[in-house]
Design an enzyme around this catalytic site. Structure first.
Site, short mmCIF file in Angstrom:
data_model
loop_
_atom_site.label_atom_id
_atom_site.label_comp_id
_atom_site.label_asym_id
_atom_site.label_seq_id
_atom_site.Cartn_x
_atom_site.Cartn_y
_atom_site.Cartn_z
CE LYS A 266 -39.07 13.63 -21.63
NZ LYS A 266 -39.48 13.59 -20.60
CB SER A 342 -36.54 13.60 -18.06
OG SER A 342 -37.91 13.59 -18.24
N GLY A 364 -42.48 15.25 -13.26
CA GLY A 364 -41.66 15.93 -11.80
C GLY A 364 -41.11 17.27 -12.11
CB SER A 366 -39.92 15.98 -16.94
OG SER A 366 -39.29 15.29 -16.07
#
Length: 663
Positions: A266, A342, A364, A366
């Site tokens: 990521k 995300s 959260g 993600s």
């Protein structure tokens, strides 16, 4: 005649100009109208609250008085009221997001609007003005306890990544060794072990896989697919790593089972030679990447081919995975749908078969949210289990490196490779590392805590599918469900949002001072405006809520091994064209996506999501297990058992690449 033509031309131009002016006015009136519809209910409700308040001060609001933790009943018959997410915000995209951002960034209107927004989303009542006796807890660190997990191998904490991977492989069942021509399952993703066996047997080489990978990424990035899996990847670097790995296999000396296996990172995690953008167009200019993150170093030392930096929601400030700079990461099960965020690109490329595993960061949900929406496994370890150095400091006390993988076995292998000494836990505090013996017996007498109203606060398809999955566990393993009440869940969501927003705003403050805001996406501008409006008082009150929830969950874990819930409240929703260039604000769907993820981040608990089925549109559904601190082994055992009961229903995504298939 010539003059008449000129006259007609001029008149037509005047008419067109008049039409354009009229259309412009209509657009402006429309935007003001919709904005007024958005703002008026907030203002009206806020003034109503003010009018009902005894003290009648203009900015005086109602406040919540919380009972001491010891007086709160957590049993199934508890009188504690389940408050559903109180989200007061319409979906906005396109010009509406721009107008809203301009209002929020205005010193006068922005201050008032942000105050009203916080009030009507109950932050004032439930957090800022709340009365509670618990002191704040600022970091969710947990002292290590030897919880006597079933069927585990306890290993030394100072072993190298390859040594830990070798021990993890010893814990996998021999029955996983499937022939490379496939299996009898309707759909099967190649695992890390499959890659290693194919390389060792000479059926294929890491170099050939790398070439196929590069071709697949190129195809998926081009029209008509435009999947937007990656922010940055370099064919030369991938091929260079693959050549080195191929030579090691030719010499019969691979470093580990991960040698030659493609793994993506990521773009929130440092990985050379790529810049770390955080999904922005500017952050890497102010914070250059000079070394691998600790977790990436450990994977590189195991021989993994690090194939590039995956797409993500800008600054991790959203749950859709729509990035206006690098494109909307699209769901392989339906490219017209979101991946979730995300860690959007990481989940999507694993689902599409491009990598058996990828890294994300879970601040959260993600990691778990996109894993669930894309039909793959998502593992978030205990806070502090995996070294966090070299990860963008977007949030200090809720973010954690996590793993997205095609199977729980692959998540386990990558977890074993990355686990090591953490700056949070040193010397006597360093926790032991237990590896689950998946080649042994299934744990017995597992108790699953279920908060019924919370569990059921999701779509009908998700509720039915997750209930059916639980029934399978009960039937095949005799595990029991313990009904409990988890109080103040909506309060915890708001406290977490306040915490992650405050930490993100603070961590970026020095960068934002030098930034031209035109370089930010519009939805990120809105998020940062909201984040910057949180006060020190609100942050401290949120940490008091963190203490309360720690105590609540400790009581629940005294009577159950894990908490079970759906991973998300909705499945992947549609990507609308108006969001592609500006991003979107969809806080209603956003709250539904994060509904079941918060305790893993806010309280630092380990959690894992496993695909268990599909909704009526064929979109994946995940079931989540949340564990006690340091019990990743138990979670992996439970997830492995759940996966085994669901593999027969797994479906092939619409967009899928088979990198090991012999053509």
């Amino acid at each position: 005649m010539h003059n008449i033509c000129i006259y007609i031309h001029i008149e037509r131009e005047r008419e067109r100009q008049t039409d354009r002016e009229r259309d412009s006015r209509l657009y402006i009136y429309r935007y003001i109208y919709w904005l007024s519809i958005f703002i008026y209910p907030y203002l009206h409700l806020q003034l109503s609250i003010v009018a009902k308040t005894k003290n009648m001060g203009f900015f005086k609001t109602e406040s919540m008085v919380y009972k001491p933790v010891k007086e709160v009943d957590l049993g199934p018959e508890s009188s504690e009221f389940y408050l559903r997410a109180n989200v007061k915000a319409p979906r906005m995209a396109g010009i509406l997001v721009k107008v809203f951002a301009w209002f929020l960034e205005s010193r006068i209107f922005g201050t008032l609007l942000l105050y009203i927004l916080k009030g009507n989303n109950l932050i004032h009542k439930l957090i800022r003005d709340a009365e509670l006796e618990e002191p704040p807890i600022y970091t969710p660190l947990h002292p290590f306890e030897d919880l006597k997990e079933q069927d585990v191998k306890c290993i030394e904490s100072d072993l190298s990544g390859p040594e830990q991977v070798r021990l993890a492989i010893d814990c996998l069942p021999v029955s996983l060794e499937k022939p490379l021509n496939g299996s009898n399952l309707p759909f099967y993703r190649w695992t890390i072990s499959d890659y290693s066996k194919a390389y060792s047997s000479g059926e294929i080489t890491p170099l050939v896989v790398a070439e196929r990978f590069i071709a697949a990424v190129h195809e998926s990035s081009s029209p008509p697919l435009q999947m937007s899996f990656f922010i940055n990847y370099t064919a030369e670097d991938i091929l260079s790593q693959a050549k080195e790995s191929t030579l090691r296999y030719e010499k019969g000396a691979p470093i580990s089972v991960l040698d030659g296996v493609p793994i993506a990172i990521k773009d929130e995690i440092d990985c050379m030679p790529y810049p770390t953008t955080g999904g922005t167009k500017w952050l890497h200019k102010q914070r250059p990447c000079t070394d691998d993150a600790s977790c990436v170093k450990r994977l590189r030392l195991c021989g993994a081919i690090l194939v590039g930096k995956t797409n993500m929601h800008e600054l991790g400030a959203g749950t859709s995975g729509i990035n206006p700079h690098y494109g909307a990461a699209r769901n392989p099960y339906d490219p017209s749908r979101i991946t979730g965020g995300s860690s959007s690109g990481s989940a999507a490329l694993v689902a599409a078969g491009l990598c058996p595993a990828a890294l994300g960061v879970d601040g959260g949900g993600s990691v778990r949210i996109p894993a669930s929406l894309c039909g793959v496994v998502g593992l978030k370890p205990t806070f502090g289990r995996i070294p966090h150095s070299g990860v963008l400091p977007l949030n200090w006390t809720v973010g954690m490196v996590g793993i997205l993988a095609g199977s729980i076995e692959d998540a386990f292998i990558v977890y074993a490779a990355m686990s090591g000494e953490s700056p949070f836990h040193q010397s006597s505090m360093l926790p032991k590392l237990n590896l689950p013996k998946l080649n042994g017996t299934t744990p017995v007498n597992i108790k699953l805590a279920k908060s019924v109203e919370w569990f059921n606060d999701c779509s009908d398809d998700i509720r039915t599918c997750c209930d059916d999955a639980l029934q399978k566990l009960h039937k095949h393993h005799g595990w029991k469900t313990v009904e409990v009440t988890i109080p103040e869940i909506e309060v915890m969501r708001l406290a977490h949002y306040l915490t992650i927003g405050s930490e993100c705003s603070t961590s970026l403050s020095s960068y934002l001072q030098k930034l031209n805001f035109a370089e930010l996406g519009w939805d990120a501008r809105v998020a940062l405006a909201v984040y910057g409006a949180f006060s020190g008082k609100e942050y401290i009150k949120a940490q008091q809520i963190r203490n309360r929830q720690m105590q609540f969950h400790k009581k629940i874990f005294a009577q159950a091994d894990v908490i079970v819930a759906p991973t998300t409240g909705v499945t992947a929703y549609s990507i609308l064209d108006d969001a592609l260039n500006t991003g979107e604000l969809d806080y209603v769907n956003g709250a539904a996506l994060v509904r079941y993820s918060i305790s893993g981040n806010f309280l630092g608990f380990p959690a894992v999501t496993v695909p268990v089925g599909y909704d009526k549109s064929g979109l994946p559904i995940g079931l989540q297990f949340i564990g006690r601190p340091w019990t990743e082994a138990t979670l992996i055992h439970i997830a492995f058992a759940m996966q085994a009961l669901c593999t027969s229903v797994y479906k092939k995504p619409e967009v899928f690449y088979d990198l090991l298939k012999n053509n």
